[in-house]
Design a protein around this motif. Sequence first.
Motif, PDB file in Angstrom:
ATOM      1  N   SER A  11      19.986 -46.922  29.861  1.00  0.00           N
ATOM      2  CA  SER A  11      19.869 -48.330  30.257  1.00  0.00           C
ATOM      3  C   SER A  11      18.794 -48.975  29.390  1.00  0.00           C
ATOM      4  CB  SER A  11      19.510 -48.450  31.736  1.00  0.00           C
ATOM      5  OG  SER A  11      18.234 -47.892  31.972  1.00  0.00           O
ATOM      6  N   ALA A  12      18.811 -50.269  29.338  1.00  0.00           N
ATOM      7  CA  ALA A  12      17.835 -51.000  28.535  1.00  0.00           C
ATOM      8  C   ALA A  12      16.434 -50.767  29.100  1.00  0.00           C
ATOM      9  CB  ALA A  12      18.166 -52.484  28.548  1.00  0.00           C
ATOM     10  N   PRO A  13      15.420 -50.755  28.243  1.00  0.00           N
ATOM     11  CA  PRO A  13      14.061 -50.564  28.745  1.00  0.00           C
ATOM     12  C   PRO A  13      13.634 -51.709  29.653  1.00  0.00           C
ATOM     13  CG  PRO A  13      14.054 -51.052  26.393  1.00  0.00           C
ATOM     14  CD  PRO A  13      15.465 -50.899  26.808  1.00  0.00           C
ATOM     15  N   ARG A  14      12.872 -51.378  30.673  1.00  0.00           N
ATOM     16  CA  ARG A  14      12.409 -52.391  31.612  1.00  0.00           C
ATOM     17  C   ARG A  14      10.953 -52.778  31.382  1.00  0.00           C
ATOM     18  NH1 ARG A  14      13.733 -49.230  36.690  1.00  0.00           N
ATOM     19  NH2 ARG A  14      14.463 -47.653  35.278  1.00  0.00           N
ATOM     20  N   ASP A  15      10.224 -51.952  30.662  1.00  0.00           N
ATOM     21  CA  ASP A  15       8.814 -52.219  30.404  1.00  0.00           C
ATOM     22  C   ASP A  15       8.611 -52.510  28.924  1.00  0.00           C
ATOM     23  OD1 ASP A  15       8.279 -51.617  33.048  1.00  0.00           O
ATOM     24  OD2 ASP A  15       7.940 -49.508  32.613  1.00  0.00           O
ATOM     25  N   GLY A  16       7.680 -53.395  28.645  1.00  0.00           N
ATOM     26  CA  GLY A  16       7.366 -53.718  27.254  1.00  0.00           C
ATOM     27  C   GLY A  16       6.518 -52.631  26.616  1.00  0.00           C
ATOM     28  N   VAL A  17       6.589 -52.557  25.316  1.00  0.00           N
ATOM     29  CA  VAL A  17       5.806 -51.589  24.557  1.00  0.00           C
ATOM     30  C   VAL A  17       5.055 -52.353  23.479  1.00  0.00           C
ATOM     31  CG1 VAL A  17       5.918 -49.589  23.029  1.00  0.00           C
ATOM     32  CG2 VAL A  17       7.499 -49.771  24.943  1.00  0.00           C
ATOM     33  N   ALA A  18       3.786 -52.066  23.337  1.00  0.00           N
ATOM     34  CA  ALA A  18       2.987 -52.695  22.294  1.00  0.00           C
ATOM     35  C   ALA A  18       2.552 -51.622  21.304  1.00  0.00           C
ATOM     36  CB  ALA A  18       1.768 -53.376  22.903  1.00  0.00           C
ATOM     37  N   HIS A  19       2.710 -51.917  20.035  1.00  0.00           N
ATOM     38  CA  HIS A  19       2.306 -50.979  18.989  1.00  0.00           C
ATOM     39  C   HIS A  19       1.168 -51.597  18.199  1.00  0.00           C
ATOM     40  CE1 HIS A  19       5.730 -48.256  19.460  1.00  0.00           C
ATOM     41  NE2 HIS A  19       6.437 -49.342  19.699  1.00  0.00           N
ATOM     42  N   LEU A  20       0.266 -50.757  17.754  1.00  0.00           N
ATOM     43  CA  LEU A  20      -0.861 -51.204  16.952  1.00  0.00           C
ATOM     44  C   LEU A  20      -0.897 -50.374  15.681  1.00  0.00           C
ATOM     45  CD1 LEU A  20      -3.585 -52.741  16.640  1.00  0.00           C
ATOM     46  CD2 LEU A  20      -4.639 -50.804  17.795  1.00  0.00           C
ATOM     47  N   PHE A  21      -0.977 -51.040  14.564  1.00  0.00           N
ATOM     48  CA  PHE A  21      -1.081 -50.352  13.285  1.00  0.00           C
ATOM     49  C   PHE A  21      -2.399 -50.751  12.642  1.00  0.00           C
ATOM     50  CE2 PHE A  21       3.432 -50.786  14.103  1.00  0.00           C
ATOM     51  CZ  PHE A  21       3.894 -49.512  13.862  1.00  0.00           C
ATOM     52  N   ILE A  22      -3.207 -49.764  12.300  1.00  0.00           N
ATOM     53  CA  ILE A  22      -4.481 -50.039  11.641  1.00  0.00           C
ATOM     54  C   ILE A  22      -4.646 -49.079  10.462  1.00  0.00           C
ATOM     55  CG2 ILE A  22      -5.604 -50.892  13.736  1.00  0.00           C
ATOM     56  CD1 ILE A  22      -7.067 -48.188  13.874  1.00  0.00           C
ATOM     57  N   SER A  23      -5.508 -49.456   9.562  1.00  0.00           N
ATOM     58  CA  SER A  23      -5.887 -48.572   8.466  1.00  0.00           C
ATOM     59  C   SER A  23      -7.316 -48.128   8.719  1.00  0.00           C
ATOM     60  CB  SER A  23      -5.804 -49.305   7.129  1.00  0.00           C
ATOM     61  OG  SER A  23      -4.483 -49.639   6.833  1.00  0.00           O
ATOM     62  N   ALA A  24      -7.551 -46.839   8.612  1.00  0.00           N
ATOM     63  CA  ALA A  24      -8.887 -46.315   8.851  1.00  0.00           C
ATOM     64  C   ALA A  24      -9.148 -45.148   7.914  1.00  0.00           C
ATOM     65  CB  ALA A  24      -9.023 -45.873  10.301  1.00  0.00           C
ATOM     66  N   ASP A  25     -10.385 -45.028   7.486  1.00  0.00           N
ATOM     67  CA  ASP A  25     -10.788 -43.905   6.651  1.00  0.00           C
ATOM     68  C   ASP A  25     -11.081 -42.725   7.569  1.00  0.00           C
ATOM     69  OD1 ASP A  25     -11.768 -42.150   4.800  1.00  0.00           O
ATOM     70  OD2 ASP A  25     -13.590 -43.280   4.375  1.00  0.00           O
ATOM     71  N   VAL A  26     -10.259 -41.693   7.485  1.00  0.00           N
ATOM     72  CA  VAL A  26     -10.405 -40.528   8.365  1.00  0.00           C
ATOM     73  C   VAL A  26     -10.902 -39.298   7.610  1.00  0.00           C
ATOM     74  CG1 VAL A  26      -8.696 -41.331  10.032  1.00  0.00           C
ATOM     75  CG2 VAL A  26      -7.970 -39.924   8.107  1.00  0.00           C
ATOM     76  N   THR A  27     -11.525 -39.528   6.465  1.00  0.00           N
ATOM     77  CA  THR A  27     -12.014 -38.419   5.650  1.00  0.00           C
ATOM     78  C   THR A  27     -12.976 -37.534   6.435  1.00  0.00           C
ATOM     79  OG1 THR A  27     -11.784 -39.830   3.707  1.00  0.00           O
ATOM     80  CG2 THR A  27     -13.093 -37.830   3.447  1.00  0.00           C
ATOM     81  N   ASP A  28     -13.953 -38.141   7.095  1.00  0.00           N
ATOM     82  CA  ASP A  28     -14.927 -37.365   7.874  1.00  0.00           C
ATOM     83  C   ASP A  28     -14.251 -36.625   9.029  1.00  0.00           C
ATOM     84  OD1 ASP A  28     -16.925 -38.231   6.201  1.00  0.00           O
ATOM     85  OD2 ASP A  28     -17.594 -39.841   7.536  1.00  0.00           O
ATOM     86  N   ALA A  29     -13.293 -37.282   9.674  1.00  0.00           N
ATOM     87  CA  ALA A  29     -12.591 -36.643  10.789  1.00  0.00           C
ATOM     88  C   ALA A  29     -11.760 -35.451  10.298  1.00  0.00           C
ATOM     89  CB  ALA A  29     -11.700 -37.651  11.507  1.00  0.00           C
ATOM     90  N   GLU A  30     -11.139 -35.579   9.133  1.00  0.00           N
ATOM     91  CA  GLU A  30     -10.369 -34.465   8.581  1.00  0.00           C
ATOM     92  C   GLU A  30     -11.271 -33.280   8.264  1.00  0.00           C
ATOM     93  OE1 GLU A  30      -8.433 -36.458   5.318  1.00  0.00           O
ATOM     94  OE2 GLU A  30      -6.530 -36.473   6.400  1.00  0.00           O
ATOM     95  N   ALA A  31     -12.448 -33.557   7.707  1.00  0.00           N
ATOM     96  CA  ALA A  31     -13.402 -32.479   7.410  1.00  0.00           C
ATOM     97  C   ALA A  31     -13.873 -31.813   8.703  1.00  0.00           C
ATOM     98  CB  ALA A  31     -14.588 -33.029   6.629  1.00  0.00           C
ATOM     99  N   TRP A  32     -14.121 -32.604   9.721  1.00  0.00           N
ATOM    100  CA  TRP A  32     -14.562 -32.085  11.022  1.00  0.00           C
ATOM    101  C   TRP A  32     -13.472 -31.195  11.625  1.00  0.00           C
ATOM    102  CZ3 TRP A  32     -13.250 -32.572  16.237  1.00  0.00           C
ATOM    103  CH2 TRP A  32     -14.242 -32.228  17.147  1.00  0.00           C
ATOM    104  N   CYS A  33     -12.222 -31.631  11.528  1.00  0.00           N
ATOM    105  CA  CYS A  33     -11.096 -30.848  12.055  1.00  0.00           C
ATOM    106  C   CYS A  33     -10.911 -29.545  11.271  1.00  0.00           C
ATOM    107  CB  CYS A  33      -9.805 -31.662  11.997  1.00  0.00           C
ATOM    108  SG  CYS A  33      -9.721 -33.025  13.155  1.00  0.00           S
ATOM    109  N   ALA A  34     -11.157 -29.593   9.968  1.00  0.00           N
ATOM    110  CA  ALA A  34     -10.983 -28.401   9.138  1.00  0.00           C
ATOM    111  C   ALA A  34     -11.948 -27.291   9.529  1.00  0.00           C
ATOM    112  CB  ALA A  34     -11.172 -28.759   7.670  1.00  0.00           C
ATOM    113  N   GLU A  35     -13.094 -27.672  10.096  1.00  0.00           N
ATOM    114  CA  GLU A  35     -14.093 -26.686  10.527  1.00  0.00           C
ATOM    115  C   GLU A  35     -13.747 -26.074  11.883  1.00  0.00           C
ATOM    116  OE1 GLU A  35     -17.696 -28.884  10.617  1.00  0.00           O
ATOM    117  OE2 GLU A  35     -17.785 -29.149   8.441  1.00  0.00           O
TER     118      GLU A  35
END
Length: 66
Positions: A11-35
Amino acid sequence: MRNALAVGTWSAPRDGVAHLFISADVTDAEAWCAERPGVTLTHVLGSAVAAGLVVAPDLNSRVVLG
């Protein structure tokens, strides 16, 4: 059979959906995850969203039209 069942129950959706697109520098987060084995950027993003909702709980809402 599966497709016929899926089409019959869709059936067709009954609730609305909002999407957000952003650009962010995740270099530090990637390094943190690698550890830390098993930690991904998805975990970091989920934690950031949770921390944001603690600060601004009114953002955790649902818009129902109709």
